[in-house]
Design a protein around this motif. Structure first.
Motif, PDB file in Angstrom:
ATOM      1  N   CYS A   8       5.245   3.276   4.782  1.00 58.90           N
ATOM      2  CA  CYS A   8       6.437   3.465   5.614  1.00 58.90           C
ATOM      3  C   CYS A   8       7.109   4.800   5.338  1.00 58.90           C
ATOM      4  O   CYS A   8       7.886   5.295   6.148  1.00 58.90           O
ATOM      5  CB  CYS A   8       7.427   2.325   5.399  1.00 58.90           C
ATOM      6  N   GLU A   9       6.836   5.375   4.144  1.00 58.05           N
ATOM      7  CA  GLU A   9       7.404   6.651   3.703  1.00 58.05           C
ATOM      8  C   GLU A   9       8.924   6.597   3.553  1.00 58.05           C
ATOM      9  O   GLU A   9       9.584   7.631   3.520  1.00 58.05           O
ATOM     10  CB  GLU A   9       7.025   7.791   4.669  1.00 58.05           C
ATOM     11  N   ASN A  10       9.472   5.392   3.461  1.00 58.54           N
ATOM     12  CA  ASN A  10      10.923   5.254   3.314  1.00 58.54           C
ATOM     13  C   ASN A  10      11.327   4.493   2.059  1.00 58.54           C
ATOM     14  O   ASN A  10      12.418   4.708   1.530  1.00 58.54           O
ATOM     15  CB  ASN A  10      11.519   4.548   4.542  1.00 58.54           C
ATOM     16  N   HIS A  58       5.722  -2.992   3.890  1.00 58.64           N
ATOM     17  CA  HIS A  58       4.507  -3.674   4.332  1.00 58.64           C
ATOM     18  C   HIS A  58       4.362  -5.038   3.674  1.00 58.64           C
ATOM     19  O   HIS A  58       3.833  -5.973   4.279  1.00 58.64           O
ATOM     20  CB  HIS A  58       3.286  -2.799   4.026  1.00 58.64           C
ATOM     21  N   PHE A  59       4.814  -5.158   2.446  1.00 60.44           N
ATOM     22  CA  PHE A  59       4.787  -6.458   1.766  1.00 60.44           C
ATOM     23  C   PHE A  59       5.628  -7.462   2.544  1.00 60.44           C
ATOM     24  O   PHE A  59       5.213  -8.610   2.756  1.00 60.44           O
ATOM     25  CB  PHE A  59       5.309  -6.304   0.337  1.00 60.44           C
ATOM     26  N   ILE A  60       6.814  -7.032   2.970  1.00 58.83           N
ATOM     27  CA  ILE A  60       7.704  -7.921   3.723  1.00 58.83           C
ATOM     28  C   ILE A  60       7.100  -8.263   5.082  1.00 58.83           C
ATOM     29  O   ILE A  60       7.134  -9.421   5.529  1.00 58.83           O
ATOM     30  CB  ILE A  60       9.087  -7.264   3.892  1.00 58.83           C
ATOM     31  N   LEU A  61       6.519  -7.257   5.756  1.00 54.49           N
ATOM     32  CA  LEU A  61       5.893  -7.512   7.056  1.00 54.49           C
ATOM     33  C   LEU A  61       4.730  -8.488   6.921  1.00 54.49           C
ATOM     34  O   LEU A  61       4.559  -9.392   7.753  1.00 54.49           O
ATOM     35  CB  LEU A  61       5.416  -6.197   7.667  1.00 54.49           C
ATOM     36  N   ASP A  62       3.930  -8.311   5.879  1.00 54.62           N
ATOM     37  CA  ASP A  62       2.810  -9.231   5.652  1.00 54.62           C
ATOM     38  C   ASP A  62       3.307 -10.644   5.373  1.00 54.62           C
ATOM     39  O   ASP A  62       2.700 -11.629   5.817  1.00 54.62           O
ATOM     40  CB  ASP A  62       1.954  -8.745   4.479  1.00 54.62           C
ATOM     41  N   ARG A 107       6.315 -10.586  -7.698  1.00 52.28           N
ATOM     42  CA  ARG A 107       5.313  -9.611  -7.265  1.00 52.28           C
ATOM     43  C   ARG A 107       5.949  -8.501  -6.442  1.00 52.28           C
ATOM     44  O   ARG A 107       5.561  -7.337  -6.531  1.00 52.28           O
ATOM     45  CB  ARG A 107       4.207 -10.311  -6.461  1.00 52.28           C
ATOM     46  N   TYR A 108       6.938  -8.866  -5.633  1.00 48.35           N
ATOM     47  CA  TYR A 108       7.634  -7.857  -4.832  1.00 48.35           C
ATOM     48  C   TYR A 108       8.342  -6.850  -5.741  1.00 48.35           C
ATOM     49  O   TYR A 108       8.318  -5.643  -5.495  1.00 48.35           O
ATOM     50  CB  TYR A 108       8.642  -8.538  -3.910  1.00 48.35           C
ATOM     51  N   CYS A 109       8.975  -7.350  -6.795  1.00 47.10           N
ATOM     52  CA  CYS A 109       9.691  -6.464  -7.721  1.00 47.10           C
ATOM     53  C   CYS A 109       8.736  -5.559  -8.487  1.00 47.10           C
ATOM     54  O   CYS A 109       9.073  -4.416  -8.806  1.00 47.10           O
ATOM     55  CB  CYS A 109      10.523  -7.294  -8.696  1.00 47.10           C
ATOM     56  N   GLU A 110       7.541  -6.060  -8.809  1.00 49.02           N
ATOM     57  CA  GLU A 110       6.585  -5.300  -9.613  1.00 49.02           C
ATOM     58  C   GLU A 110       5.623  -4.480  -8.765  1.00 49.02           C
ATOM     59  O   GLU A 110       4.763  -3.783  -9.291  1.00 49.02           O
ATOM     60  CB  GLU A 110       5.785  -6.264 -10.498  1.00 49.02           C
ATOM     61  N   LEU A 111       5.795  -4.549  -7.467  1.00 51.65           N
ATOM     62  CA  LEU A 111       4.877  -3.911  -6.533  1.00 51.65           C
ATOM     63  C   LEU A 111       4.861  -2.394  -6.716  1.00 51.65           C
ATOM     64  O   LEU A 111       5.881  -1.777  -7.009  1.00 51.65           O
ATOM     65  CB  LEU A 111       5.330  -4.256  -5.109  1.00 51.65           C
ATOM     66  N   ALA A 112       3.674  -1.795  -6.530  1.00 50.01           N
ATOM     67  CA  ALA A 112       3.572  -0.337  -6.557  1.00 50.01           C
ATOM     68  C   ALA A 112       3.209   0.216  -5.185  1.00 50.01           C
ATOM     69  O   ALA A 112       3.279   1.417  -4.969  1.00 50.01           O
ATOM     70  CB  ALA A 112       2.523   0.112  -7.575  1.00 50.01           C
TER      71      ALA A 112
END
Length: 344
Positions: free
Chosen positions: A113-115, A98-102, A88-93
């Motif tokens: 994050c704009e980065n 934020h995915f990692i923080l969650d 899911r991380y790889c396919e994330l849009a």
């Protein structure tokens, strides 16, 4: 099983071919060897050396090996969950940070994050993108949402595999035969990233149409797809062609010179100029493609591409002797971009 006289009398050896357990357990040779050595260290088995009786000898044939299947099942479930999270991380849009923080239970103040690469995604909304999405979604539904991305892509391509041929009666069979199989797979990933498709849970996930995807399929909304990575890079970091070789080619094309004439004027190979033309067209620098290649030529090459699943320069020369091979690759790139919803 082979029997022979060992140090302790007649013993039973199980001849071992590492390839079979490697396949069944999905282990590399080195990992399997390590595991066997670990069992040997606990006197659960003995490993014979590299001679004609090579194999495995149970130290005590009457001793039963005990495995807690509940623990093994739980470990497999946990490993599968982790694998799906990584997928899911790889396919994330959305924002990757934020995915990692969650995941670690941490908070974040802003929605982006704009980065990360996803914060720079360019979303494409067009009739072409919607049509592409509807074709893929329709195929998933007609295959009863029971197959993964690879199988769906093969059916859309109209591949000649045994599995694909069983779906030859579907109206979606070969619906995207003009696109390479890898491109279809990438487009399916784009639909997953846009939340029009989702993967089911479990060891063998299948594609399922989401409520959002059903709205697109029924024509209730237009599809908004993330731009492919290469086009995303063009959008976020425009190519600087001022004073460069691409600009020189562009200036000559705008003067009305043909590709062949530009190649002669610049003392370059014609294939190089066709490569320039492709990059300029994808960057939106060429206003009218008819100035480079006629609609009749595009139609002729398109017919060739629709009938040929894979090809090389030799195949092109045999079937399209009037056309430079790089011209065919140029047309294919343009058609693929249009299939993805890019207006060229």
């Amino acid at each position: 099983m082979k029997e022979f006289a060992g140090d302790t009398g007649l013993v039973a050896w199980h001849r071992l071919d590492l390839r079979e357990p490697m396949r069944l357990l999905h282990l590399s040779r080195s990992r399997l060897t390590q595991d066997l050595e670990a069992l040997a260290a606990q006197n659960l088995l003995q490993i014979a050396g590299p001679f004609k009786h090579r194999g495995i000898l149970l130290s005590d044939p009457k001793r039963r090996l005990r495995f807690d299947t509940n623990i093994l099942t739980q470990r497999r479930i946990e490993a599968t969950v982790k694998l799906r999270q990584m997928q899911r991380y790889c396919e994330l849009a959305s924002c990757r940070r934020h995915f990692i923080l969650d995941y670690f239970g941490e908070s974040h103040a802003s929605p982006r994050c704009e980065n990360c690469d996803n914060c720079g995604i360019v979303w494409q909304t067009s009739a072409e993108a919607t049509l592409l999405a509807q074709k893929i979604l329709s195929c998933v539904v007609r295959m009863q949402e029971r197959f993964g991305a690879k199988a769906v892509a093969e059916v859309l391509k109209g591949s000649s595999t045994e599995r694909s041929r069983s779906f030859a009666g579907l109206s979606t069979f070969g619906l995207l035969r003009d696109l390479p199989l890898k491109q279809i797979e990438k487009d399916i990933q784009r639909l997953i990233a846009a939340s029009y498709l989702a993967r089911s849970d479990g060891e063998y996930p299948v594609l399922q149409v989401t409520p959002k995807g059903w709205e697109v399929l029924r024509g209730q909304r237009q599809a908004a797809l993330p731009a492919p990575a290469d086009e995303r890079q063009h959008a976020t970091s425009p190519r600087k062609i001022k004073g460069g070789t691409l600009l020189q080619t562009l200036q000559l094309l705008r003067q009305g010179l043909s590709i062949t004439e530009v190649a002669q004027a610049r003392a370059l190979e014609e294939s190089t100029i066709w490569g320039h033309a492709k990059e300029l067209a994808l960057d939106g620098k060429i206003e009218n493609l008819d100035d480079i290649i006629s609609p009749q030529e595009v139609a002729e090459i398109s017919r060739f591409l629709s009938k040929t699943e894979s090809f090389d320069r030799a195949t092109i020369s045999a079937h399209l002797p009037r056309h430079h091979p790089s011209k065919v690759f140029f047309v294919r790139a343009i058609l693929q971009a249009r299939q993805r919803g890019v207006k060229i």
